[in-house]
Scaffold this motif. Sequence first.
Motif, PDB file in Angstrom:
ATOM      1  N   VAL A 136       0.771  -1.278  -0.051  1.00  0.00           N
ATOM      2  CA  VAL A 136       0.143  -0.125   0.054  1.00  0.00           C
ATOM      3  C   VAL A 136       0.810   1.185  -0.025  1.00  0.00           C
ATOM      4  O   VAL A 136       0.418   2.338  -0.274  1.00  0.00           O
ATOM      5  N   GLY A 137       1.685   0.909  -0.125  1.00  0.00           N
ATOM      6  CA  GLY A 137       3.180   2.724   0.331  1.00  0.00           C
ATOM      7  C   GLY A 137       4.179   1.964   1.132  1.00  0.00           C
ATOM      8  O   GLY A 137       5.039   1.060   1.344  1.00  0.00           O
ATOM      9  N   LEU A 138       4.594   3.438   0.879  1.00  0.00           N
ATOM     10  CA  LEU A 138       6.446   3.336   2.224  1.00  0.00           C
ATOM     11  C   LEU A 138       5.435   4.048   3.577  1.00  0.00           C
ATOM     12  O   LEU A 138       4.695   4.700   3.804  1.00  0.00           O
ATOM     13  N   SER A 139       5.834   3.496   4.864  1.00  0.00           N
ATOM     14  CA  SER A 139       6.207   3.637   6.054  1.00  0.00           C
ATOM     15  C   SER A 139       5.909   5.606   6.332  1.00  0.00           C
ATOM     16  O   SER A 139       7.151   6.101   5.925  1.00  0.00           O
ATOM     17  N   PRO A 140       5.435   6.245   7.019  1.00  0.00           N
ATOM     18  CA  PRO A 140       5.454   7.357   6.816  1.00  0.00           C
ATOM     19  C   PRO A 140       7.022   7.695   8.020  1.00  0.00           C
ATOM     20  O   PRO A 140       7.057   9.169   7.880  1.00  0.00           O
ATOM     21  N   ASN A 141       7.329   7.361   8.340  1.00  0.00           N
ATOM     22  CA  ASN A 141       8.564   6.653   9.892  1.00  0.00           C
ATOM     23  C   ASN A 141      10.196   7.240   8.299  1.00  0.00           C
ATOM     24  O   ASN A 141      10.119   6.260   7.977  1.00  0.00           O
ATOM     25  N   ILE A 142      10.478   8.668   7.972  1.00  0.00           N
ATOM     26  CA  ILE A 142      11.293   8.836   7.190  1.00  0.00           C
ATOM     27  C   ILE A 142      12.844   8.808   7.984  1.00  0.00           C
ATOM     28  O   ILE A 142      12.405   9.964   9.535  1.00  0.00           O
ATOM     29  N   ARG A 143      13.903   8.558   8.212  1.00  0.00           N
ATOM     30  CA  ARG A 143      15.198   8.173   8.452  1.00  0.00           C
ATOM     31  C   ARG A 143      15.925   8.579   7.445  1.00  0.00           C
ATOM     32  O   ARG A 143      16.341   8.493   6.255  1.00  0.00           O
ATOM     33  N   ILE A 144      16.993   9.764   8.169  1.00  0.00           N
ATOM     34  CA  ILE A 144      18.282  10.362   7.395  1.00  0.00           C
ATOM     35  C   ILE A 144      19.299   9.679   7.898  1.00  0.00           C
ATOM     36  O   ILE A 144      19.042  10.199   9.329  1.00  0.00           O
ATOM     37  N   TYR A 145      20.396   9.178   7.505  1.00  0.00           N
ATOM     38  CA  TYR A 145      21.249   8.804   8.218  1.00  0.00           C
ATOM     39  C   TYR A 145      22.744   9.594   7.394  1.00  0.00           C
ATOM     40  O   TYR A 145      23.016   9.083   6.495  1.00  0.00           O
ATOM     41  N   ARG A 146      23.415   9.766   7.932  1.00  0.00           N
ATOM     42  CA  ARG A 146      24.847  10.226   8.194  1.00  0.00           C
ATOM     43  C   ARG A 146      25.773   9.653   8.175  1.00  0.00           C
ATOM     44  O   ARG A 146      25.844   9.701  10.162  1.00  0.00           O
ATOM     45  N   TYR A 147      26.971   8.823   7.618  1.00  0.00           N
ATOM     46  CA  TYR A 147      27.900   7.794   8.397  1.00  0.00           C
ATOM     47  C   TYR A 147      29.488   8.256   7.315  1.00  0.00           C
ATOM     48  O   TYR A 147      29.376   8.937   6.861  1.00  0.00           O
ATOM     49  N   SER A 148      29.938   9.698   8.513  1.00  0.00           N
ATOM     50  CA  SER A 148      31.301   9.486   8.896  1.00  0.00           C
ATOM     51  C   SER A 148      32.093   9.057   9.309  1.00  0.00           C
ATOM     52  O   SER A 148      31.670   7.671   9.370  1.00  0.00           O
ATOM     53  N   LYS A 149      33.633   8.953   8.935  1.00  0.00           N
ATOM     54  CA  LYS A 149      34.969   8.339   9.141  1.00  0.00           C
ATOM     55  C   LYS A 149      34.691   7.570  10.321  1.00  0.00           C
ATOM     56  O   LYS A 149      34.232   8.465  11.427  1.00  0.00           O
ATOM     57  N   GLY A 150      34.421   6.178  10.623  1.00  0.00           N
ATOM     58  CA  GLY A 150      34.821   5.636  11.595  1.00  0.00           C
ATOM     59  C   GLY A 150      33.369   5.602  12.854  1.00  0.00           C
ATOM     60  O   GLY A 150      33.217   4.635  13.275  1.00  0.00           O
ATOM     61  N   GLN A 151      32.310   6.048  11.853  1.00  0.00           N
ATOM     62  CA  GLN A 151      30.996   5.432  12.722  1.00  0.00           C
ATOM     63  C   GLN A 151      30.603   4.663  11.711  1.00  0.00           C
ATOM     64  O   GLN A 151      30.840   3.766  10.331  1.00  0.00           O
ATOM     65  N   PHE A 152      29.399   3.510  12.341  1.00  0.00           N
ATOM     66  CA  PHE A 152      29.051   2.001  11.208  1.00  0.00           C
ATOM     67  C   PHE A 152      27.352   1.428  12.106  1.00  0.00           C
ATOM     68  O   PHE A 152      27.108   2.484  13.072  1.00  0.00           O
ATOM     69  N   PHE A 153      26.761   0.433  12.177  1.00  0.00           N
ATOM     70  CA  PHE A 153      26.058   0.157  12.536  1.00  0.00           C
ATOM     71  C   PHE A 153      26.404  -1.501  12.514  1.00  0.00           C
ATOM     72  O   PHE A 153      26.480  -1.823  11.033  1.00  0.00           O
ATOM     73  N   ASP A 154      26.716  -2.076  13.548  1.00  0.00           N
ATOM     74  CA  ASP A 154      26.719  -2.917  14.076  1.00  0.00           C
ATOM     75  C   ASP A 154      25.742  -4.340  13.442  1.00  0.00           C
ATOM     76  O   ASP A 154      24.883  -3.737  13.104  1.00  0.00           O
ATOM     77  N   GLN A 155      26.195  -5.727  13.631  1.00  0.00           N
ATOM     78  CA  GLN A 155      25.671  -6.639  12.660  1.00  0.00           C
ATOM     79  C   GLN A 155      24.091  -6.196  13.402  1.00  0.00           C
ATOM     80  O   GLN A 155      23.944  -6.264  15.025  1.00  0.00           O
ATOM     81  N   HIS A 156      23.371  -6.597  13.127  1.00  0.00           N
ATOM     82  CA  HIS A 156      21.639  -6.456  13.471  1.00  0.00           C
ATOM     83  C   HIS A 156      20.331  -6.742  12.850  1.00  0.00           C
ATOM     84  O   HIS A 156      20.196  -7.645  11.233  1.00  0.00           O
ATOM     85  N   TYR A 157      19.141  -6.623  13.770  1.00  0.00           N
ATOM     86  CA  TYR A 157      17.982  -7.127  12.190  1.00  0.00           C
ATOM     87  C   TYR A 157      16.807  -6.236  12.719  1.00  0.00           C
ATOM     88  O   TYR A 157      16.958  -5.739  13.968  1.00  0.00           O
ATOM     89  N   ASP A 158      16.503  -6.195  11.085  1.00  0.00           N
ATOM     90  CA  ASP A 158      15.416  -5.312  11.914  1.00  0.00           C
ATOM     91  C   ASP A 158      13.543  -4.809  11.728  1.00  0.00           C
ATOM     92  O   ASP A 158      13.708  -6.437  11.364  1.00  0.00           O
ATOM     93  N   ASP A 159      13.693  -4.795  12.915  1.00  0.00           N
ATOM     94  CA  ASP A 159      12.088  -5.701  13.122  1.00  0.00           C
ATOM     95  C   ASP A 159      10.860  -4.783  12.518  1.00  0.00           C
ATOM     96  O   ASP A 159      11.093  -3.357  11.271  1.00  0.00           O
ATOM     97  N   SER A 160       9.121  -5.305  12.144  1.00  0.00           N
ATOM     98  CA  SER A 160       8.588  -4.684  11.865  1.00  0.00           C
ATOM     99  C   SER A 160       8.025  -4.057  12.639  1.00  0.00           C
ATOM    100  O   SER A 160       7.414  -4.415  13.588  1.00  0.00           O
TER     101      SER A 160
END
Length: 255
Positions: A136-160
């Motif tokens: 039916v479309g996209l979630s209205p929860n909009i997220r903007i990510y900026r990763y600079s040098k040294g930044q990361f996102f460790d191992q994980h699962y995305d929840d529903s």
Amino acid sequence: MAPKGKKALATSSTTQAHEQHPDWPPFKLILPQYSLSIQEIVPNQIVTIPNFWPSSLCKTYISFLSSLPLVTTPGKPKKGDAVRVNDRFQIQDALFAKRLWEETGLKDVVMGDLQSDEGLQLDGETRRRLWGGEVVGLSPNIRIYRYSKGQFFDQHYDDSNNVTVALGQTEIPARTTWTLLLYLTSQLTGCVGGETVFYPDPPTKKAAPPEPIVVELEVGMALLHRHGAECMLHEGREVLAGEKWVIRSDLCVRR
């Protein structure tokens, strides 16, 4: 494939409470819909849409997003949450989600006649099984990510999550089934590292783990991967140089 034990989750909670919607730049530079196609990376699990946005539009958005009040995530997450270190902006913006869905060709390519590597057309029922229901479309929860040098996102699962999607004057109860990541940068823009890496489950407990699946950054590429109970363990590798910019939403089906 599903989250197991105490593996970290990526939650959608945030300390931000932005009420004023940004004046998002228009999508006037979007490529014609017929030039878009879905590429299957892992069947029923990971797909990409190369050249979803042209590089000129990505550049426009990076300049705009840099002006938003991004907040650095804490290095020590809440119990049960994945470790992530990045700068982010999050807002509930149903209108932007609707525009991203309808004005960019995303709706057409997701709902249209897809083709597998064998050239077989996928009918409506096959698409419903792929996306987890009636999209039916996209979630209205909009997220903007900026990763600079040294930044990361460790191992994980995305929840529903359960959300509400506006269709015309009607609000539709929906749930998220696939994560949508739109990459605005790559090595061509000076971003080194930051790849999205997926870790498939071994076929048996005694079997060696399969090789990780590495999705390289490409300017303007959209990545869709299944989440919730069928999510594959994944991470965003550390950025070694430059900046990694991502726009995040989720594909939603009727519930």
